[in-house]
Structures are given as structure tokens and as C-alpha cells.
Design a protein around this motif. Structure first.
Motif, PDB file in Angstrom:
ATOM      1  N   ALA A   5       0.824  -1.215   0.000  1.00 13.43           N
ATOM      2  CA  ALA A   5       0.000   0.000   0.000  1.00 13.43           C
ATOM      3  C   ALA A   5       0.854   1.260   0.000  1.00 13.43           C
ATOM      4  CB  ALA A   5      -0.915  -0.002   1.218  1.00 13.43           C
ATOM      5  N   ARG A   6       2.005   1.208   0.667  1.00 10.02           N
ATOM      6  CA  ARG A   6       2.904   2.359   0.777  1.00 10.02           C
ATOM      7  C   ARG A   6       2.142   3.610   1.223  1.00 10.02           C
ATOM      8  NH1 ARG A   6       7.664   1.452  -0.125  1.00 10.02           N
ATOM      9  NH2 ARG A   6       8.159   3.680  -0.118  1.00 10.02           N
ATOM     10  N   ILE A   7       1.652   3.538   2.435  1.00 11.47           N
ATOM     11  CA  ILE A   7       0.917   4.656   3.023  1.00 11.47           C
ATOM     12  C   ILE A   7       1.885   5.801   3.310  1.00 11.47           C
ATOM     13  CG2 ILE A   7      -0.549   5.383   4.953  1.00 11.47           C
ATOM     14  CD1 ILE A   7      -1.341   2.450   5.301  1.00 11.47           C
ATOM     15  N   ARG A   8       1.551   6.986   2.861  1.00  9.14           N
ATOM     16  CA  ARG A   8       2.417   8.141   3.046  1.00  9.14           C
ATOM     17  C   ARG A   8       2.266   8.707   4.456  1.00  9.14           C
ATOM     18  NH1 ARG A   8       0.044   8.779  -2.000  1.00  9.14           N
ATOM     19  NH2 ARG A   8       1.466   8.426  -3.746  1.00  9.14           N
ATOM     20  N   PRO A   9       3.332   9.248   5.042  1.00  9.10           N
ATOM     21  CA  PRO A   9       3.261   9.810   6.395  1.00  9.10           C
ATOM     22  C   PRO A   9       2.244  10.939   6.540  1.00  9.10           C
ATOM     23  CG  PRO A   9       5.543   9.473   5.748  1.00  9.10           C
ATOM     24  CD  PRO A   9       4.712   9.210   4.526  1.00  9.10           C
ATOM     25  N   GLY A  10       1.966  11.642   5.443  1.00 10.14           N
ATOM     26  CA  GLY A  10       0.978  12.718   5.512  1.00 10.14           C
ATOM     27  C   GLY A  10      -0.408  12.230   5.892  1.00 10.14           C
ATOM     28  N   SER A  11      -0.654  10.931   5.780  1.00 14.34           N
ATOM     29  CA  SER A  11      -1.955  10.379   6.169  1.00 14.34           C
ATOM     30  C   SER A  11      -2.218  10.571   7.654  1.00 14.34           C
ATOM     31  CB  SER A  11      -2.014   8.890   5.814  1.00 14.34           C
ATOM     32  OG  SER A  11      -1.788   8.671   4.434  1.00 14.34           O
ATOM     33  N   VAL A  12      -1.151  10.532   8.456  1.00 20.72           N
ATOM     34  CA  VAL A  12      -1.320  10.708   9.906  1.00 20.72           C
ATOM     35  C   VAL A  12      -1.893  12.091  10.197  1.00 20.72           C
ATOM     36  CG1 VAL A  12      -0.101  10.804  12.114  1.00 20.72           C
ATOM     37  CG2 VAL A  12       0.539   9.085  10.406  1.00 20.72           C
ATOM     38  N   THR A  13      -1.370  13.105   9.544  1.00 22.33           N
ATOM     39  CA  THR A  13      -1.870  14.465   9.733  1.00 22.33           C
ATOM     40  C   THR A  13      -3.303  14.590   9.238  1.00 22.33           C
ATOM     41  OG1 THR A  13       0.378  15.323   9.464  1.00 22.33           O
ATOM     42  CG2 THR A  13      -1.428  16.893   9.263  1.00 22.33           C
ATOM     43  N   SER A  14      -3.615  13.964   8.109  1.00 11.78           N
ATOM     44  CA  SER A  14      -4.970  14.041   7.558  1.00 11.78           C
ATOM     45  C   SER A  14      -5.983  13.384   8.489  1.00 11.78           C
ATOM     46  CB  SER A  14      -5.008  13.371   6.182  1.00 11.78           C
ATOM     47  OG  SER A  14      -4.123  14.016   5.275  1.00 11.78           O
ATOM     48  N   LEU A  54      16.012  14.931   9.252  1.00  6.96           N
ATOM     49  CA  LEU A  54      15.713  15.902   8.203  1.00  6.96           C
ATOM     50  C   LEU A  54      16.360  15.492   6.886  1.00  6.96           C
ATOM     51  CD1 LEU A  54      16.190  19.199  10.276  1.00  6.96           C
ATOM     52  CD2 LEU A  54      14.067  17.948   9.773  1.00  6.96           C
ATOM     53  N   GLU A  55      17.526  14.869   6.954  1.00 10.81           N
ATOM     54  CA  GLU A  55      18.205  14.358   5.769  1.00 10.81           C
ATOM     55  C   GLU A  55      18.163  12.835   5.824  1.00 10.81           C
ATOM     56  OE1 GLU A  55      19.398  15.960   3.221  1.00 10.81           O
ATOM     57  OE2 GLU A  55      18.908  17.942   4.036  1.00 10.81           O
ATOM     58  N   PRO A  56      17.446  12.174   4.896  1.00  5.14           N
ATOM     59  CA  PRO A  56      17.319  10.709   4.945  1.00  5.14           C
ATOM     60  C   PRO A  56      18.674  10.032   4.932  1.00  5.14           C
ATOM     61  CG  PRO A  56      15.785  11.646   3.350  1.00  5.14           C
ATOM     62  CD  PRO A  56      16.706  12.756   3.773  1.00  5.14           C
ATOM     63  N   ARG A  57      18.802   8.993   5.756  1.00 10.28           N
ATOM     64  CA  ARG A  57      20.044   8.230   5.791  1.00 10.28           C
ATOM     65  C   ARG A  57      19.728   6.791   6.175  1.00 10.28           C
ATOM     66  NH1 ARG A  57      20.933  11.513  10.640  1.00 10.28           N
ATOM     67  NH2 ARG A  57      20.736  10.238  12.539  1.00 10.28           N
ATOM     68  N   GLY A  58      20.687   5.925   5.950  1.00 10.59           N
ATOM     69  CA  GLY A  58      20.558   4.532   6.356  1.00 10.59           C
ATOM     70  C   GLY A  58      19.316   3.876   5.784  1.00 10.59           C
ATOM     71  N   ARG A  59      18.554   3.279   6.635  1.00  7.88           N
ATOM     72  CA  ARG A  59      17.354   2.545   6.230  1.00  7.88           C
ATOM     73  C   ARG A  59      16.373   3.447   5.491  1.00  7.88           C
ATOM     74  NH1 ARG A  59      15.446  -2.886   6.211  1.00  7.88           N
ATOM     75  NH2 ARG A  59      13.188  -2.757   6.020  1.00  7.88           N
ATOM     76  N   LEU A  60      16.226   4.693   5.967  1.00 10.84           N
ATOM     77  CA  LEU A  60      15.284   5.622   5.348  1.00 10.84           C
ATOM     78  C   LEU A  60      15.715   5.973   3.934  1.00 10.84           C
ATOM     79  CD1 LEU A  60      12.711   7.168   6.113  1.00 10.84           C
ATOM     80  CD2 LEU A  60      14.141   9.092   6.740  1.00 10.84           C
ATOM     81  N   ALA A  61      17.004   6.180   3.742  1.00 10.98           N
ATOM     82  CA  ALA A  61      17.502   6.568   2.423  1.00 10.98           C
ATOM     83  C   ALA A  61      17.449   5.412   1.438  1.00 10.98           C
ATOM     84  CB  ALA A  61      18.936   7.084   2.550  1.00 10.98           C
ATOM     85  N   SER A  62      17.570   4.184   1.950  1.00 10.14           N
ATOM     86  CA  SER A  62      17.598   3.030   1.055  1.00 10.14           C
ATOM     87  C   SER A  62      16.217   2.544   0.654  1.00 10.14           C
ATOM     88  CB  SER A  62      18.346   1.871   1.735  1.00 10.14           C
ATOM     89  OG  SER A  62      17.637   1.428   2.880  1.00 10.14           O
ATOM     90  N   THR A  63      15.175   3.099   1.286  1.00  7.65           N
ATOM     91  CA  THR A  63      13.813   2.669   0.950  1.00  7.65           C
ATOM     92  C   THR A  63      13.422   3.257  -0.388  1.00  7.65           C
ATOM     93  OG1 THR A  63      13.259   2.613   3.284  1.00  7.65           O
ATOM     94  CG2 THR A  63      11.425   2.611   1.731  1.00  7.65           C
ATOM     95  N   ALA A  64      13.050   2.378  -1.306  1.00  5.73           N
ATOM     96  CA  ALA A  64      12.671   2.851  -2.641  1.00  5.73           C
ATOM     97  C   ALA A  64      11.427   3.718  -2.552  1.00  5.73           C
ATOM     98  CB  ALA A  64      12.403   1.652  -3.547  1.00  5.73           C
ATOM     99  N   GLY A  65      11.511   4.874  -3.155  1.00  6.45           N
ATOM    100  CA  GLY A  65      10.345   5.747  -3.173  1.00  6.45           C
ATOM    101  C   GLY A  65      10.163   6.547  -1.906  1.00  6.45           C
ATOM    102  N   ASP A 122      10.037   7.243   2.479  1.00  4.30           N
ATOM    103  CA  ASP A 122       9.509   6.599   3.675  1.00  4.30           C
ATOM    104  C   ASP A 122       8.031   6.241   3.497  1.00  4.30           C
ATOM    105  OD1 ASP A 122       8.836   9.212   3.519  1.00  4.30           O
ATOM    106  OD2 ASP A 122       8.962   9.621   5.662  1.00  4.30           O
ATOM    107  N   SER A 123       7.555   5.291   4.299  1.00  4.75           N
ATOM    108  CA  SER A 123       6.150   4.889   4.283  1.00  4.75           C
ATOM    109  C   SER A 123       5.746   4.466   5.685  1.00  4.75           C
ATOM    110  CB  SER A 123       5.923   3.742   3.294  1.00  4.75           C
ATOM    111  OG  SER A 123       6.635   2.590   3.701  1.00  4.75           O
ATOM    112  N   VAL A 124       4.446   4.387   5.896  1.00  2.15           N
ATOM    113  CA  VAL A 124       3.893   4.037   7.207  1.00  2.15           C
ATOM    114  C   VAL A 124       3.332   2.629   7.128  1.00  2.15           C
ATOM    115  CG1 VAL A 124       2.200   4.653   8.968  1.00  2.15           C
ATOM    116  CG2 VAL A 124       3.345   6.447   7.657  1.00  2.15           C
ATOM    117  N   ALA A 125       3.714   1.792   8.100  1.00  3.62           N
ATOM    118  CA  ALA A 125       3.223   0.416   8.120  1.00  3.62           C
ATOM    119  C   ALA A 125       1.962   0.263   8.956  1.00  3.62           C
ATOM    120  CB  ALA A 125       4.301  -0.522   8.659  1.00  3.62           C
ATOM    121  N   SER A 126       1.789   1.109   9.974  1.00  2.00           N
ATOM    122  CA  SER A 126       0.606   1.015  10.832  1.00  2.00           C
ATOM    123  C   SER A 126       0.281   2.380  11.413  1.00  2.00           C
ATOM    124  CB  SER A 126       0.826   0.000  11.961  1.00  2.00           C
ATOM    125  OG  SER A 126       1.946   0.361  12.749  1.00  2.00           O
ATOM    126  N   ILE A 127      -1.008   2.639  11.557  1.00  2.00           N
ATOM    127  CA  ILE A 127      -1.499   3.889  12.144  1.00  2.00           C
ATOM    128  C   ILE A 127      -2.503   3.516  13.232  1.00  2.00           C
ATOM    129  CG2 ILE A 127      -2.682   6.073  11.737  1.00  2.00           C
ATOM    130  CD1 ILE A 127      -1.817   5.929   8.829  1.00  2.00           C
TER     131      ILE A 127
END
Length: 376
Positions: A73-82, A190-201, A203-208
């Protein structure tokens, strides 16, 4: 009737109540007895119901979970704010997919701790015991801290991509977020690195986790959340605690039905006794009411006088009985009854007492004043 005339009649009704101390005391004690009987019986049930339902709510009957188990699904983090903007939302927090973090000073064979990126404000169920959650920094739960072998929840970490992170403090979670006690939560840098930087596309949210204001908001939120979720594909699941909600309804329905029946029975008995008492009080003043009618008082004025007399003696009795009944419930259960229930009992007792005075009031208003005045 004009307001001035109505005020004069009200004052006169209070004076009549004072002029009949015995009847007033009996009526007041009867109203007090009704409140004591209702609160000491159904008040215990209402208190128990409140405690049981509070317990059911505490274990998560107001929680809605949005989960992307497959990662498609690749839920975007902006969904939390919405979701947080929806009506009826108490709190909302999102977590990214789990990955491993460990202490770089040890070998790869050291026990790693699962970590998750956190999105949104931490709810009250998460207590930050030390430090603060900031971009690029993390907090560890007590079980995760033990697994890392740390005395204090502060250290340098690295993720499974070898990127450095800072463990800045600890947390203690409760309720539906207890699983965080075994993990590390980190705020995305603020600057993606490590696991965050290697995620294709990105960051994404797995659970809310969405906490509703009340159980009544759960169904509406479960239906509204899909409309504001931002995802690459609608391949996520939305779950709500159906079993807990059914149990809550059964408990509330069973306890409420039995308590209502008993309360109505006690109030009905009080209504009958109050009606008999007021009928006797009105009979004692039949010549007074007949004189008023002969001098031009309207039937509605006589009815109002009797009702005000009843209310004037009932209010002190209701207050006294409510205080005693609340004290009994506190003594027997160790808790006070819900304020809304106690106030409702007091109001119902007053309304039933006034309703019980209607037949005697109507009887006094429609008697022939000439015949009454002729009786010696």
C-alpha cells in the motif's frame, strides 16, 4: 399568567409550605427516601457499569488500526496528519516498518532491537521517561533497553544499513501501545540516511493507531479514515475491536436494563406515596383554596400554588437524600456514582414528586367553592 402575578403565586406557594410544617416534613422525607433508595440500589449498578465500561475502554475499544502488512500500500506519512483533522479523533500516531538497531561497539551477533520510525505526536499512552524525541534521535522501551544491555537509555546506535543513530532517552508505553516497550522509536531525520535513504520511493507508514474520543465515534471514524489516507494502492487493512465493542454493548445493555426497571419501580412507589401525602395536605387547606376561588382566583392559579408547595418541600428532601445516597454508594463500592446519574436521579425524583401533586392540585382547583365554604 403575567410574570409578576406568577412570582407572587410562587412566593405564596412557599409560604403555604411553611405554614404546614408536618405535611412539608413528611413530603420532604419521602422525597429524600426515594433518592436514597434509588441511589443505594441502582446507584451501585450504575457505578459498577461505569467502572466496567471504563475498563473496557481502557483496553482499546476506541482504537482503530490501519495496517499495511504486505508493504504494497505504501501509506504516506501525511496520512497521519490528515486523519488527525477528522472529527472525533483523540490522538493518532503512525509507525514505519520494523528494522533492526544495535550497538556498533559489539559484533553483529549481539541481540538487535526492532526499531520503527514514528510519525505524528506521541499520545498519552507513551510516557517519555528521559530525553526527548527529535529528528534523527530515538527513544527505547524498558525491554529494549534490557536487550541492549544499557544501564541508561542513552547511546550511539546503528541500523541494519550501518547508518549511525543517537539513542537520546527512554519511554514507557501502556494500553494498546504496550508493544513499544520492546522497541526503539525514532523520529525520521531531516536528511534521509541509512534505512530511510535506502527505501525505494521514500519513507512509508506500516501502521497507524487512531484513538477515538468515544466508543460512539469508532464506526464513523472507521468509515471516514479510508477517504483521507494517502497511499500508492488501497491494499491496507482497517480494523476495529469488534469483539470488545460487542462485549461493551452487552454489558451496558444488561446492567442498564435491570437498573432502569428497579429505579422506575422505586420512583413509581414514591409517586403514589407522594400523591397521597399531597392529597392530605390539600384537603387540610380546602377552605383556603375555596376562599381563593370565591374571591376570583383562577383554577390554574390554584394548581400552580399546589405544585409550588410540592416543589418547595421536595427540593430540600432531594438534596438531602442525594447526599446520603451518594455516601452509601461510596461506602459500599469505594467509588462515587457518575455525576450525570446522580443528577438524573435527583431531577427525576423532583419531577415525579411534582407529577404526583397534579391530581390533588386539579382536585382542589375544580371543587365547587360555594359548597366548600358551606361545610363547617
Amino acid at each position: 399568567m403575567p410574570l409578576r402575578y406568577l412570582a407572587d403565586l410562587t412566593a405564596e406557594g412557599v409560604k403555604i409550605a411553611r405554614s404546614q410544617p408536618m405535611a412539608s416534613i413528611v413530603a420532604g422525607l419521602m422525597a429524600a427516601g426515594v433518592c436514597v433508595a434509588v441511589l443505594s440500589t441502582t446507584g451501585q449498578t450504575a457505578t459498577t457499569e461505569h467502572q466496567v465500561l471504563a475498563g473496557l475502554d481502557a483496553v482499546g475499544s476506541r482504537v482503530i488500526v490501519v495496517s499495511d502488512d504486505t508493504g504494497e500500500a505504501r501509506i504516506r506519512p501525511g496520512s497521519v496528519t490528515s486523519i488527525a483533522r477528522l472529527s472525533g479523533v483523540r490522538s493518532v500516531v503512525g509507525f514505519g516498518p520494523a528494522f533492526d538497531m544495535t550497538l556498533p561497539a559489539f559484533s553483529r551477533s549481539a541481540a538487535p532491537v526492532p526499531a520503527r520510525y514514528v510519525y505524528g505526536a506521541l499520545p498519552r499512552q507513551v510516557d517519555v521517561t528521559l530525553g526527548a524525541l527529535a529528528p534523527g534521535r530515538g527513544l527505547v522501551g524498558p525491554r529494549g533497553q534490557q536487550r541492549l544491555g544499557l544501564i541508561q537509555p542513552a547511546a550511539g546506535l546503528e541500523d541494519d544499513q550501518g547508518a549511525p543513530w543517537v539513542l537520546a532517552g527512554g519511554l514507557k508505553a501502556s494500553g494498546y501501545l504496550r508493544f513499544l516497550n520492546h522497541t526503539i522509536i525514532v523520529r525520521p531525520p531531516l536528511e534521509p540516511r541509512g534505512r530511510l535513504a535506502s527505501t525505494a520511493g521514500g519513507d512509508s507508514v506500516a501502521s497507524i493507531y487512531v484513538l477515538a474520543d468515544s466508543v460512539g465515534d469508532v464506526d464513523a471514524l472507521a468509515a471516514g479514515v479510508p477517504h483521507v489516507i494517502q497511499a500508492a494502492a488501497p491494499k491496507y487493512n482497517i480494523s476495529k475491536p469488534a469483539a470488545l465493542l460487542r462485549a461493551r454493548k452487552v454489558v451496558a445493555s444488561g446492567l442498564a436494563t435491570s437498573s432502569r426497571r428497579l429505579m422506575l419501580l422505586v420512583l413509581a412507589a414514591g409517586l403514589i406515596l407522594q400523591s397521597v401525602t399531597m392529597l392530605g395536605a390539600v384537603s387540610q387547606r380546602r377552605r383556603d383554596f375555596g376562599r381563593r376561588r370565591a374571591l376570583g382566583a383562577s383554577r390554574s392559579a390554584v394548581v400552580w400554588l399546589v405544585l409550588i408547595q410540592t416543589a418547595a418541600v421536595t427540593v430540600p428532601g432531594v438534596l438531602l437524600g442525594s447526599a446520603i445516597g451518594i455516601g452509601i454508594v461510596r461506602y459500599l463500592t469505594g467509588a462515587y456514582p457518575p455525576p450525570s446519574f446522580a443528577a438524573g436521579v435527583a431531577l427525576l425524583a423532583l419531577l415525579f414528586a411534582v407529577a404526583a401533586a397534579v391530581p390533588p392540585a386539579v382536585t382542589a382547583a375544580f371543587r365547587d367553592p360555594v359548597r366548600i365554604l358551606r361545610v363547617p
